[in-house]
Design a protein around this motif. Sequence first.
Motif, PDB file in Angstrom:
ATOM      1  N   ALA A 179      36.848  46.873  51.827  1.00  0.00           N
ATOM      2  CA  ALA A 179      37.544  45.662  51.365  1.00  0.00           C
ATOM      3  C   ALA A 179      37.191  45.356  49.912  1.00  0.00           C
ATOM      4  O   ALA A 179      38.061  44.929  49.117  1.00  0.00           O
ATOM      5  CB  ALA A 179      37.174  44.486  52.259  1.00  0.00           C
ATOM      6  N   LEU A 180      35.933  45.593  49.530  1.00  0.00           N
ATOM      7  CA  LEU A 180      35.548  45.345  48.144  1.00  0.00           C
ATOM      8  C   LEU A 180      36.261  46.317  47.197  1.00  0.00           C
ATOM      9  O   LEU A 180      36.687  45.926  46.098  1.00  0.00           O
ATOM     10  CB  LEU A 180      34.029  45.482  47.987  1.00  0.00           C
ATOM     11  CG  LEU A 180      33.166  44.367  48.596  1.00  0.00           C
ATOM     12  CD1 LEU A 180      31.695  44.657  48.368  1.00  0.00           C
ATOM     13  CD2 LEU A 180      33.521  43.009  47.966  1.00  0.00           C
ATOM     14  N   PHE A 181      36.380  47.582  47.613  1.00  0.00           N
ATOM     15  CA  PHE A 181      37.088  48.547  46.772  1.00  0.00           C
ATOM     16  C   PHE A 181      38.577  48.168  46.625  1.00  0.00           C
ATOM     17  O   PHE A 181      39.177  48.344  45.560  1.00  0.00           O
ATOM     18  CB  PHE A 181      36.955  49.963  47.346  1.00  0.00           C
ATOM     19  CG  PHE A 181      35.698  50.676  46.924  1.00  0.00           C
ATOM     20  CD1 PHE A 181      35.613  51.264  45.665  1.00  0.00           C
ATOM     21  CD2 PHE A 181      34.595  50.756  47.766  1.00  0.00           C
ATOM     22  CE1 PHE A 181      34.454  51.920  45.258  1.00  0.00           C
ATOM     23  CE2 PHE A 181      33.438  51.408  47.365  1.00  0.00           C
ATOM     24  CZ  PHE A 181      33.364  51.988  46.124  1.00  0.00           C
ATOM     25  N   ASP A 182      39.145  47.630  47.696  1.00  0.00           N
ATOM     26  CA  ASP A 182      40.540  47.197  47.605  1.00  0.00           C
ATOM     27  C   ASP A 182      40.692  46.032  46.624  1.00  0.00           C
ATOM     28  O   ASP A 182      41.732  45.889  45.951  1.00  0.00           O
ATOM     29  CB  ASP A 182      41.047  46.765  48.993  1.00  0.00           C
ATOM     30  CG  ASP A 182      41.229  47.956  49.923  1.00  0.00           C
ATOM     31  OD1 ASP A 182      41.313  49.095  49.412  1.00  0.00           O
ATOM     32  OD2 ASP A 182      41.271  47.749  51.167  1.00  0.00           O
ATOM     33  N   GLY A 183      39.671  45.199  46.511  1.00  0.00           N
ATOM     34  CA  GLY A 183      39.747  44.039  45.608  1.00  0.00           C
ATOM     35  C   GLY A 183      39.387  44.385  44.176  1.00  0.00           C
ATOM     36  O   GLY A 183      39.423  43.498  43.293  1.00  0.00           O
ATOM     37  N   LEU A 184      39.010  45.665  43.922  1.00  0.00           N
ATOM     38  CA  LEU A 184      38.621  46.054  42.566  1.00  0.00           C
ATOM     39  C   LEU A 184      39.774  45.882  41.577  1.00  0.00           C
ATOM     40  O   LEU A 184      39.557  45.599  40.395  1.00  0.00           O
ATOM     41  CB  LEU A 184      38.143  47.522  42.578  1.00  0.00           C
ATOM     42  CG  LEU A 184      37.541  48.052  41.277  1.00  0.00           C
ATOM     43  CD1 LEU A 184      36.316  47.240  40.866  1.00  0.00           C
ATOM     44  CD2 LEU A 184      37.171  49.525  41.431  1.00  0.00           C
ATOM     45  N   LYS A 185      41.033  46.012  42.092  1.00  0.00           N
ATOM     46  CA  LYS A 185      42.201  45.896  41.190  1.00  0.00           C
ATOM     47  C   LYS A 185      42.370  44.492  40.636  1.00  0.00           C
ATOM     48  O   LYS A 185      43.031  44.276  39.613  1.00  0.00           O
ATOM     49  CB  LYS A 185      43.457  46.304  41.938  1.00  0.00           C
ATOM     50  CG  LYS A 185      43.795  45.445  43.142  1.00  0.00           C
ATOM     51  CD  LYS A 185      45.055  45.944  43.832  1.00  0.00           C
ATOM     52  CE  LYS A 185      45.415  45.080  45.040  1.00  0.00           C
ATOM     53  NZ  LYS A 185      44.407  45.104  46.094  1.00  0.00           N
ATOM     54  N   ASP A 186      41.759  43.510  41.300  1.00  0.00           N
ATOM     55  CA  ASP A 186      41.876  42.120  40.836  1.00  0.00           C
ATOM     56  C   ASP A 186      40.801  41.740  39.836  1.00  0.00           C
ATOM     57  O   ASP A 186      40.806  40.634  39.285  1.00  0.00           O
ATOM     58  CB  ASP A 186      41.797  41.172  42.038  1.00  0.00           C
ATOM     59  CG  ASP A 186      42.931  41.413  43.031  1.00  0.00           C
ATOM     60  OD1 ASP A 186      44.035  41.768  42.573  1.00  0.00           O
ATOM     61  OD2 ASP A 186      42.694  41.259  44.241  1.00  0.00           O
ATOM     62  N   VAL A 187      39.855  42.650  39.600  1.00  0.00           N
ATOM     63  CA  VAL A 187      38.785  42.374  38.640  1.00  0.00           C
ATOM     64  C   VAL A 187      39.345  42.539  37.228  1.00  0.00           C
ATOM     65  O   VAL A 187      40.091  43.491  36.961  1.00  0.00           O
ATOM     66  CB  VAL A 187      37.602  43.341  38.874  1.00  0.00           C
ATOM     67  CG1 VAL A 187      36.523  43.123  37.810  1.00  0.00           C
ATOM     68  CG2 VAL A 187      37.027  43.148  40.268  1.00  0.00           C
ATOM     69  N   ARG A 246      34.853  48.400  34.983  1.00  0.00           N
ATOM     70  CA  ARG A 246      33.985  49.575  34.951  1.00  0.00           C
ATOM     71  C   ARG A 246      32.603  49.254  35.521  1.00  0.00           C
ATOM     72  O   ARG A 246      32.065  50.014  36.362  1.00  0.00           O
ATOM     73  CB  ARG A 246      33.850  50.082  33.524  1.00  0.00           C
ATOM     74  CG  ARG A 246      32.958  51.310  33.418  1.00  0.00           C
ATOM     75  CD  ARG A 246      32.904  51.813  31.996  1.00  0.00           C
ATOM     76  NE  ARG A 246      32.001  52.966  31.891  1.00  0.00           N
ATOM     77  CZ  ARG A 246      31.756  53.604  30.742  1.00  0.00           C
ATOM     78  NH1 ARG A 246      32.340  53.193  29.615  1.00  0.00           N
ATOM     79  NH2 ARG A 246      30.935  54.635  30.726  1.00  0.00           N
ATOM     80  N   ASP A 247      32.005  48.150  35.101  1.00  0.00           N
ATOM     81  CA  ASP A 247      30.685  47.770  35.586  1.00  0.00           C
ATOM     82  C   ASP A 247      30.707  47.482  37.084  1.00  0.00           C
ATOM     83  O   ASP A 247      29.794  47.901  37.831  1.00  0.00           O
ATOM     84  CB  ASP A 247      30.177  46.547  34.831  1.00  0.00           C
ATOM     85  CG  ASP A 247      29.915  46.860  33.356  1.00  0.00           C
ATOM     86  OD1 ASP A 247      29.704  48.070  33.039  1.00  0.00           O
ATOM     87  OD2 ASP A 247      29.893  45.918  32.549  1.00  0.00           O
ATOM     88  N   VAL A 248      31.747  46.769  37.522  1.00  0.00           N
ATOM     89  CA  VAL A 248      31.847  46.456  38.951  1.00  0.00           C
ATOM     90  C   VAL A 248      32.058  47.729  39.765  1.00  0.00           C
ATOM     91  O   VAL A 248      31.470  47.918  40.838  1.00  0.00           O
ATOM     92  CB  VAL A 248      33.000  45.455  39.194  1.00  0.00           C
ATOM     93  CG1 VAL A 248      33.209  45.257  40.695  1.00  0.00           C
ATOM     94  CG2 VAL A 248      32.703  44.129  38.521  1.00  0.00           C
ATOM     95  N   GLY A 249      32.857  48.643  39.235  1.00  0.00           N
ATOM     96  CA  GLY A 249      33.099  49.911  39.940  1.00  0.00           C
ATOM     97  C   GLY A 249      31.819  50.713  40.099  1.00  0.00           C
ATOM     98  O   GLY A 249      31.568  51.317  41.154  1.00  0.00           O
ATOM     99  N   GLN A 250      30.993  50.743  39.043  1.00  0.00           N
ATOM    100  CA  GLN A 250      29.721  51.464  39.140  1.00  0.00           C
ATOM    101  C   GLN A 250      28.799  50.827  40.180  1.00  0.00           C
ATOM    102  O   GLN A 250      28.121  51.522  40.949  1.00  0.00           O
ATOM    103  CB  GLN A 250      29.041  51.485  37.771  1.00  0.00           C
ATOM    104  CG  GLN A 250      29.741  52.368  36.749  1.00  0.00           C
ATOM    105  CD  GLN A 250      29.075  52.329  35.386  1.00  0.00           C
ATOM    106  OE1 GLN A 250      28.262  51.436  35.100  1.00  0.00           O
ATOM    107  NE2 GLN A 250      29.436  53.271  34.514  1.00  0.00           N
ATOM    108  N   ALA A 251      28.784  49.494  40.216  1.00  0.00           N
ATOM    109  CA  ALA A 251      27.952  48.795  41.201  1.00  0.00           C
ATOM    110  C   ALA A 251      28.435  49.075  42.620  1.00  0.00           C
ATOM    111  O   ALA A 251      27.630  49.265  43.547  1.00  0.00           O
ATOM    112  CB  ALA A 251      27.959  47.296  40.919  1.00  0.00           C
TER     113      ALA A 251
END
Length: 341
Positions: free
Chosen positions: A39-47, A53-58
């Motif tokens: 679910a967090l990966f699905d919400g990455l598009k809203d960041v 980039r930083d959130v994706g690495q985390a």
Amino acid sequence: MNEQIQAIQAEVESFLISNEAELEQFRIAYVGRKGRLAALFDGLKDVPAENRRDVGQALNALKQLAEGKFSLAQEAFADSGSSVQVPDDLTLTDPIMHGSMHPLTIVRARILEIFNRMGFSVSDGPEIETDFFNFTALNFPPNHPAREMQDTFFIEKGKGEIQDDVLLRTHTSNVQVRLMQYQKPPIRSIMPGRVFRNEAISARAHCLFHQVEGLYVDEDVSFKDLKDSLYHFAKEMFGKDTKVRFRPSYFPFTEPSAEMDITCLLCKGDGCNVCKQAGWVEIGGAGMVDPNVLENVGIDSKKYSGFAFGMGIERITMLKYQIKDLRLFTENDVRFLRQFN
């Protein structure tokens, strides 16, 4: 998003996986396609793009943490073949399996205790010995038939060449010789230890076994002293109802010599297969120290006399605990050893 990642990371690190059911719960919650990480990966598009980039690495780091923990737990269950049992009280220690003494050790200690109370000290000597201390000083002439009876292990010099005067001792009598050679009478001592003979291993024989020998040298020592000492030992070791008899025998180092029998503990003297229907079992040999032996070690045989005896610790242990196979003592079968707790 960063706060959610930190919260789920804390949950993953603290999640206790103690059985396969909890492993499946962890997979569904964090590793599965419909888990919280997905679910967090699905919400990455809203960041926002500048933070993505930083959130994706985390997120990737969190995914690796969860998958790593899942894989390790899965492998642990596969190796053990069963669930890991976690005790309710983690402060408790594991139950300790207490060991037990070997039956030969128990009997050896009992033999020493009995003779210590009769005033015998304990002496020890080398297991690798010279011909002099093992044979010659004990009145074994060269080419004497008794040497062949011993089935000796001789030490090789190298390249298969036998060293005739160095061997593995065939009895603990070598300790008696050393004791008499370096100590003046009175001497009263027993000598327990391992001995070696080139014999085929069977239920009744072994190439390695244990003996205990005794020696008493002083002025006016008699055969009666010998008999009284061994009578007392037999009744202390096997019980007050034990009967003892002496039969004439021959040993190169004692004269006169005798073999000592006790009533069979299995049939109580009535006759059985163990005692070959005789009602008696031989436990050792004894006799008065031959004057030649005393002279060989520098003791005046006209002033001093003495007695000596020897018995096998395995034989005594087999009689005491009614063990019928000598090989059990050296096979280290835990089921056998646990009987002597």
